[in-house]
Design an enzyme around this catalytic site. Structure first.
Site, PDB file in Angstrom:
ATOM      1  N   GLY A   1       1.208  -1.163   0.124  1.00 23.70           N
ATOM      2  CA  GLY A   1       0.221   0.524   0.278  1.00 23.70           C
ATOM      3  C   GLY A   1       0.579   0.976   0.009  1.00 23.70           C
ATOM      4  CB  SER A   2      -0.277   4.887   1.343  1.00 25.21           C
ATOM      5  OG  SER A   2      -0.565   4.536   2.392  1.00 25.21           O
TER       6      SER A   2
ATOM      7  N   GLY B   1       2.267   2.434   5.431  1.00 27.13           N
ATOM      8  CA  GLY B   1       4.215   1.296   5.772  1.00 27.13           C
ATOM      9  C   GLY B   1       4.279   2.056   6.942  1.00 27.13           C
TER      10      GLY B   1
ATOM     11  CD  GLU C   1       4.649  -3.613  -3.652  1.00 23.22           C
ATOM     12  OE1 GLU C   1       4.912  -2.811  -4.124  1.00 23.22           O
ATOM     13  OE2 GLU C   1       3.940  -4.424  -4.184  1.00 23.22           O
TER      14      GLU C   1
ATOM     15  CB  CYS D   1       3.513  -0.579  -6.761  1.00 19.41           C
ATOM     16  SG  CYS D   1       2.239  -1.363  -5.962  1.00 19.41           S
TER      17      CYS D   1
HETATM   18  C1  UN1 Z   1       1.134  -3.341  -7.877  1.00 25.00           C
HETATM   19  O1  UN1 Z   1       1.692  -2.190  -8.326  1.00 25.00           O
HETATM   20  O2  UN1 Z   1       1.343  -3.816  -6.454  1.00 25.00           O
HETATM   21  O3  UN1 Z   1       4.869  -5.726 -12.466  1.00 25.00           O
HETATM   22  C2  UN1 Z   1       1.960  -4.473  -8.178  1.00 25.00           C
HETATM   23  C3  UN1 Z   1       3.650  -4.921 -12.052  1.00 25.00           C
HETATM   24  C4  UN1 Z   1       2.689  -6.200 -11.788  1.00 25.00           C
HETATM   25  C5  UN1 Z   1       2.431  -6.305  -9.988  1.00 25.00           C
HETATM   26  C6  UN1 Z   1       1.987  -4.530  -9.698  1.00 25.00           C
HETATM   27  N1  UN1 Z   1       3.139  -7.409 -12.132  1.00 25.00           N
HETATM   28  O4  UN1 Z   1       3.599  -4.302 -12.295  1.00 25.00           O
END
Ligand code: UN1
Length: 499
Positions: free
Chosen positions: A232-233, A237, A254, A288
């Protein structure tokens, strides 16, 4: 297909979807699609105790047998791919191909974990003492709390769960309050696999807790949950990580990314444009790993920006279920407002904004938006922040060292890449003086990572690693053993201690 049909096809019943207090909306049109019952925070100690009991049984099941459960889960996911993919689209607003891609990622990690279940390799280590043998063994650690985000509501759960299960750990899953329906559907898919598996899968191997901060906090605070994997953000975290550490738990974090691409003079620009567009606007900029910064060599900047503006103007924005749509809605109006605020700040900091306005004619009720390309005079404060929306800041560089410095000069450290045909530049970018990110690619965008690699990043991204490579070690405890099979008792470091 109507929302009700999509929900029914994914196996969710009217009784499950109603009678509660958590309103769930589809970002496609803002419609309320469910009112879910929430987990009472008061029940959390019992839920954690059940997980602990499941652990007592599951850790005794041989790892390859544990892998069989994950193999069955992979089979059930294959069978449910279309329905679950459609539910991901309904609940997150991802386009159909990306919803299906997310389920494919789940299937892939199951395959990976099944292979792993016959490995989980330890080490033998040369002992300095005669007649001694040293080994390192990996053991199950206990319940794993998985706190997942709305943007990859099911894939990230599966990375954690497939590994945790083969490692001998039960899972307690707290999905985002924005995406609990896909979690319910996954729980049912898991139960199908568990029923086929047989009696040695204990009750409570996977538990789902639905609710807000209080439910998450109970997991974070409990010594009964030795591993907390949270996605998450950075703000979230920053709260979760220290709390887990303070009670001697292990956080796997993450968090945010501020992912960049360096485009060098030798780059294949047509390829770069395709990579940029997919990684900057795919999933409406809500990965992310979304490309947020483009660091372009001065000599090709004008040409590249022109190509991008042209391509951006043609991108189909609309109902994510419709064939041909490439950009669906943002998760909600709040995300759209945050994007508009960031664009205003960017302007105030000297940026020139192309695109980026709301697309009101797409589907009424949804937060649809045109992706924005923002030429910036330098890496200002707003560029250093992650706005979870399709904003791509364009910066310019002259020397590769400067480009790498710009790339690394943000608080986040998730994904990065360079487009170049020059091997010196590519290798420098990947070297110890290159990108400081957990993911560094050449001639590939920063998003869409395969499950085989370890996924995660440094700095404010949190340092955790999930998914492939040896990320499984995060879900086990390491034991070093020295066995003396001699008739002497020599001490290490040559110490004499005669008694
Ligand atoms: C995420 O955005 O939390 O690499 C995961 C990627 C994807 C996973 C993203 N396989 O964009």
């Amino acid at each position: 297909m109507t929302h009700s049909e999509t929900l029914a096809k994914a196996g969710l019943t009217e009784a499950e979807l109603s009678g509660g207090t958590l309103a769930v909306h589809s970002p496609i049109d803002g419609a309320e699609v469910a009112r879910l019952k929430q987990t009472d925070p008061f029940d959390m100690p019992a839920i954690i105790a059940t997980s602990q009991e499941a652990f007592q049984i599951w850790r005794r099941v041989p790892a390859p047998r544990r892998g069989e459960l994950v193999r069955l889960l992979g089979e059930e996911l294959r069978a449910a791919k279309d329905e679950l993919g459609a539910l991901v689209t309904l609940e997150t607003g991802k386009i159909t191909a990306e919803g299906l891609g997310e389920v494919q990622e789940m299937i892939d990690i199951c395959d990976f974990a099944v292979g792993l279940s016959r490995q989980l390799y330890g080490l033998t280590i040369a002992s300095e003492r005669p007649g001694h043998r040293m080994t390192e063994t990996w053991h199950p650690i206990g319940p794993v709390g998985v706190i997942s985000a709305f943007n990859f509501p099911v894939a990230v759960w599966s990375w954690n769960t497939a590994l945790a299960l083969v490692c001998g750990d039960p899972v307690i899953w707290k999905p985002s309050e924005k995406t609990p329906l896909t979690a319910l559907a996954c729980k049912k898919i898991f139960e199908k696999a568990a029923a086929r598996f047989g009696d040695d899968a204990p009750e409570g191997l996977l538990q789902l807790v639905i609710g807000g901060a209080e439910v998450g906090e109970a997991l974070v605070a409990s010594k009964g949950v030795p591993v907390i994997s949270a996605t998450g953000s950075t703000r979230m975290g920053g709260v979760v990580g220290p709390k887990v550490a303070a009670r001697w738990g292990r956080p796997i974090l993450e968090l945010g990314g501020n992912n960049a691409m360096i485009v060098a003079p030798s780059a294949d620009l047509d390829m770069a444009v395709r990579a940029i567009v997919f990684s900057a606007v795919g999933t409406a900029g809500q990965r992310c790993t979304t490309l947020r910064r483009l660091i372009v060599h001065k000599s090709i900047k004008a040409e590249l920006v022109e190509k991008l503006i042209k391509t951006y103007a043609t991108l189909p924005i609309g109902d994510p279920r419709s064939k041909g749509t490439l950009i669906g809605p943002l998760i909600d109006q709040g995300a759209l407002d945050a994007m508009q605020t960031s664009l205003e700040v960017a302007k105030a900091e000297g940026g020139t904004v192309h695109g980026g306005g709301p697309v009101t004619e797409a589907v009424p009720g949804g937060a649809y938006v045109a992706p924005a390309l923002v030429e910036m005079p330098g890496q200002t404060d707003i560029v250093k922040k992650e706005t979870f929306a399709p904003i791509l800041y364009v910066l310019e560089y002259v020397g590769l060292d400067d480009a790498i410095e710009i790339q690394n000069e943000v608080p986040q450290g998730l994904a990065s890449c360079i487009f170049t045909l020059n091997v010196r530049e590519a290798e420098t970018f990947l070297s110890s003086v290159g990108s400081d990110c957990g993911i560094a690619n050449v001639n590939i965008g920063p998003s869409g990572a395969e499950i085989g690699g370890a996924f995660g990043g440094e700095k404010e991204t949190g340092g955790g690693r999930e998914s492939g490579s040896d990320a499984w070690k995060g879900y086990m405890r390491r034991q070093t053993s020295t066995v003396n099979y001699s008739a002497e008792l020599p001490l290490a470091q040559g110490i004499k201690f005669d008694v």
